[in-house]
Design a protein around this motif. Structure first.
Motif, PDB file in Angstrom:
ATOM      1  N   GLY A  41      48.326  49.429  44.712  1.00 46.42           N
ATOM      2  CA  GLY A  41      47.203  48.988  45.758  1.00 46.42           C
ATOM      3  C   GLY A  41      46.035  49.302  45.760  1.00 46.42           C
ATOM      4  N   CYS A  42      45.722  49.881  47.123  1.00 46.38           N
ATOM      5  CA  CYS A  42      44.235  49.888  47.185  1.00 46.38           C
ATOM      6  C   CYS A  42      42.852  50.548  46.101  1.00 46.38           C
ATOM      7  N   ALA A  45      43.251  55.066  47.734  1.00 48.25           N
ATOM      8  CA  ALA A  45      44.321  54.904  47.933  1.00 48.25           C
ATOM      9  C   ALA A  45      45.287  56.477  47.966  1.00 48.25           C
ATOM     10  N   ASP A  92      45.851  48.809  38.896  1.00 45.24           N
ATOM     11  CA  ASP A  92      44.658  48.201  39.796  1.00 45.24           C
ATOM     12  C   ASP A  92      43.916  46.705  39.525  1.00 45.24           C
ATOM     13  N   GLU A 122      48.301  52.464  49.855  1.00 40.77           N
ATOM     14  CA  GLU A 122      47.109  51.565  51.445  1.00 40.77           C
ATOM     15  C   GLU A 122      46.404  52.700  51.678  1.00 40.77           C
ATOM     16  N   ALA A 155      41.864  43.559  49.655  1.00 35.29           N
ATOM     17  CA  ALA A 155      42.594  43.677  50.870  1.00 35.29           C
ATOM     18  C   ALA A 155      43.736  41.660  50.782  1.00 35.29           C
ATOM     19  N   GLU A 159      47.388  40.563  49.013  1.00 36.41           N
ATOM     20  CA  GLU A 159      48.460  40.715  50.141  1.00 36.41           C
ATOM     21  C   GLU A 159      49.557  40.293  49.687  1.00 36.41           C
ATOM     22  N   ARG A 162      51.205  42.878  47.818  1.00 41.63           N
ATOM     23  CA  ARG A 162      51.365  43.524  49.318  1.00 41.63           C
ATOM     24  C   ARG A 162      53.530  43.539  49.749  1.00 41.63           C
ATOM     25  N   ILE A 168      55.841  50.453  50.975  1.00 42.22           N
ATOM     26  CA  ILE A 168      54.853  51.080  51.071  1.00 42.22           C
ATOM     27  C   ILE A 168      54.492  51.859  51.853  1.00 42.22           C
ATOM     28  N   ASP A 170      51.047  54.337  53.218  1.00 40.08           N
ATOM     29  CA  ASP A 170      49.875  54.856  53.758  1.00 40.08           C
ATOM     30  C   ASP A 170      49.239  55.909  53.755  1.00 40.08           C
TER      31      ASP A 170
END
Length: 317
Positions: A41-42, A45, A92, A122, A155, A159, A162, A168, A170
């Protein structure tokens, strides 16, 4: 959330980007009880926090793993008995060129019969900018641009991954503890790590146990040390235990104290502390504290807790 179905029919593999895919007949056998979790992920995050949470749950965690190394690592997992059965790999964009190979690597895991899950972390751009500014670190993809430029570039890169993620998350409004709870809920299920309780006797003259969460002082009870026929014995001997626990209120105190602990100990797990140490002290840690510790531990076991008994200072005199 069920593990990804590794599938039974797979098209003949090609060789993407020069990565040697495993021949289906030569693929290692992955045990049915093995679990593979891919954390990605980001940047910013919470991947590091997720990795730490998994380590606390006894997962074998590998951080910043190049994706092309993942099939070999999974192939080394033990098919049964001792060994690694729960593997988490944090992947990552620090892997840069390697990261673009991750989707093909996931196909390799299917060939191996590995049931895996992908957890994608994320956060909102505003949250990520705030986290990077508070840490005073550059985003790994910002180059000569701004933090927002790096976030946008990442991002776009993430994608495709993701879209295939199983979970997922947040983390925008999450604290470190919130994220740990969420990861625990994702992976633990019915096998959530139990609370580990240690009931420990000690002598005050040797000092308090440094890791004690609760301390009970039983020096108000009459000391068997002053009884000649009991002095050389310990609280584990029936004669001493009878002498200590037959004193008015002694046994009721031990039982009542254990019952009180039983009401609060589950809160330790709720607050992400999987262990608790109960220290019970007398002067030398040989008679009164030992006898009381045995009763408290026995009562907690009756309440369903896993209890370890330690008599720290026995034999020091």
């Amino acid at each position: 959330m069920s593990p990804r179905d590794p599938g039974t029919e797979v098209d003949p593999p090609t060789v993407p980007h020069g990565i040697p895919l495993l021949d289906e007949k030569a693929a290692p056998v992955v045990g049915e009880t093995n679990e593979v979790l891919i954390i990605t992920g980001c940047s910013g995050a919470g991947r590091t926090g997720a990795a730490r949470a998994l380590e606390d749950l006894d997962w074998y965690v590998v951080d910043n793993l190049p994706p092309r190394m993942l099939p070999a690592l999974v192939g080394m997992m033990a098919p049964g008995g001792e060994g690694v059965h729960r593997l988490a790999a944090v992947v990552d964009v620090r892997s840069r060129a390697f990261f673009t190979d991750l989707l093909e690597t996931l196909d390799q895991l299917k060939l191996m019969g590995a049931a895996y899950r992908v957890v994608f972390l994320e956060a909102s751009p505003e949250t990520l900018v705030r986290r990077y500014e508070s840490n005073r670190r550059p985003h790994p993809l910002q180059g000569e641009g701004t933090i927002l430029d790096g976030i946008a570039a990442e991002a776009r890169l993430l994608e495709p991954l993701r879209r295939v993620a199983d979970e997922i998350v947040d983390t925008s409004g999450m604290s470190v503890h919130d994220l740990t709870r969420h990861i625990r809920d994702v992976v633990a299920g019915a096998e959530e790590r139990p609370l580990r309780v240690t009931v420990e006797s000690f002598g005050f003259k040797y000092g308090l146990p440094l890791d004690a969460d609760h301390v009970l002082d039983v020096r108000f009870l009459k000391n068997p040390y002053w009884v000649d026929e009991l002095r050389h014995l310990t609280g584990r001997d029936q004669a001493v235990a009878q002498y200590v626990l037959s004193q008015p209120g002694a046994r009721d105190l031990a039982i009542g104290y254990a019952d009180l602990l039983a009401t609060m100990l589950p809160g330790y797990l709720a607050e992400l502390k999987p262990f608790a140490t109960i220290a019970i002290g007398c002067t030398g840690g040989k008679h009164r504290s030992v006898a009381t510790t045995e009763v408290v531990a026995s009562r907690l076991r009756e309440k369903g807790f896993a209890v370890r008994v330690v008599h720290r200072d026995l034999g020091r005199e």
